[in-house]
Write an enzyme that holds these catalytic residues in place. Sequence first.
Site, mmCIF file in Angstrom:
data_model
loop_
_atom_site.group_PDB
_atom_site.id
_atom_site.type_symbol
_atom_site.label_atom_id
_atom_site.label_comp_id
_atom_site.label_asym_id
_atom_site.label_seq_id
_atom_site.Cartn_x
_atom_site.Cartn_y
_atom_site.Cartn_z
ATOM 1 N N ASP A 92 0.119 -3.425 -9.268
ATOM 2 C CA ASP A 92 0.159 -4.792 -8.725
ATOM 3 C C ASP A 92 0.277 -4.842 -7.210
ATOM 4 O O ASP A 92 0.311 -5.925 -6.640
ATOM 5 C CB ASP A 92 1.327 -5.565 -9.344
ATOM 6 N N LYS B 160 3.969 6.656 -4.070
ATOM 7 C CA LYS B 160 2.720 5.954 -3.796
ATOM 8 C C LYS B 160 2.809 5.247 -2.451
ATOM 9 O O LYS B 160 3.853 4.671 -2.161
ATOM 10 C CB LYS B 160 2.442 4.921 -4.899
ATOM 11 N N ASP C 108 1.396 1.804 -13.051
ATOM 12 C CA ASP C 108 2.627 1.375 -12.405
ATOM 13 C C ASP C 108 3.494 0.686 -13.470
ATOM 14 O O ASP C 108 2.995 0.310 -14.542
ATOM 15 C CB ASP C 108 2.261 0.405 -11.275
ATOM 16 N N ASP D 15 6.873 -1.694 -12.729
ATOM 17 C CA ASP D 15 7.316 -3.032 -12.328
ATOM 18 C C ASP D 15 6.141 -3.873 -11.849
ATOM 19 O O ASP D 15 5.421 -3.485 -10.927
ATOM 20 C CB ASP D 15 8.344 -2.930 -11.200
#
Length: 256
Positions: free
Chosen positions: A207, A182, A7, A9
């Site tokens: 995250d 996702k 990922d 961000d």
Amino acid sequence: MRGYVFDLDGTIYLGDKMIEGAAEVIRVLRERGDRVVFLSNKPIATRQSYAEKLTRMGIPTEVEDVLNSSLIVARYLKKRIQSGDRVYVIGEEPIHDELREHGISLTDDYEKPDYVVLSWDRQFTYDKLNIIYQAAINGAKIIASNPDATCPLDDGQIPDTGTFIAALEAATGKAIDLVAGKPSLIAAEAAVEHLGLSYGDCFMIGDRLETDIRMGNEAGMDSVLVLTGVTTREMAERAQDRPKHVVNSIKEIVGL
């Protein structure tokens, strides 16, 4: 050889600030022969801009090494739309551009579209909510780019596409037809196909429990939660979507 799906961000960077150690980790993984791909749900920038941003931060990246929800929506629609189908988009210019680049004709006529692509739009209004509501109750298929409720920045969070999905579903009383990014298996498949490996040979590092970790778990990858974004260790311990590994940051990925 292992594959690493990262990922962006909250995992590689927060806003314009790279998370400490990210560039070194990517360099080590590549040098030892592992494969890396970046998978973002964020549809408000182009894959080219993500590649350029990573490169500026010290992570040399080609556009082909970046997958985002705009690309996944475009690939999905390209396989399914029929001649004459009308596709209406609520979202910012990058997702419009990605769809057009895949040969998908977009319409400005919102009266009776066959598909509505619902994406992050920082100029979202009541009128736009009404457009997708009327389209949905009249039979249009609603395809969302991503389900994220918020997007993490270096100084907090801001609302994302998931807030628009929630408003529409509250109005219609039913779920939208598809989320392309996702945690969908469509997104997982795009990542492992790019890496050329099986799901079991890949780590999914992110995250967010409800997107990154859920997708990794459901696809059969090794899911890894980093604590540099929106999720705390306490949240992970009581969550339904529990990661296989929890690390403080990307710096610990090499040792897994």
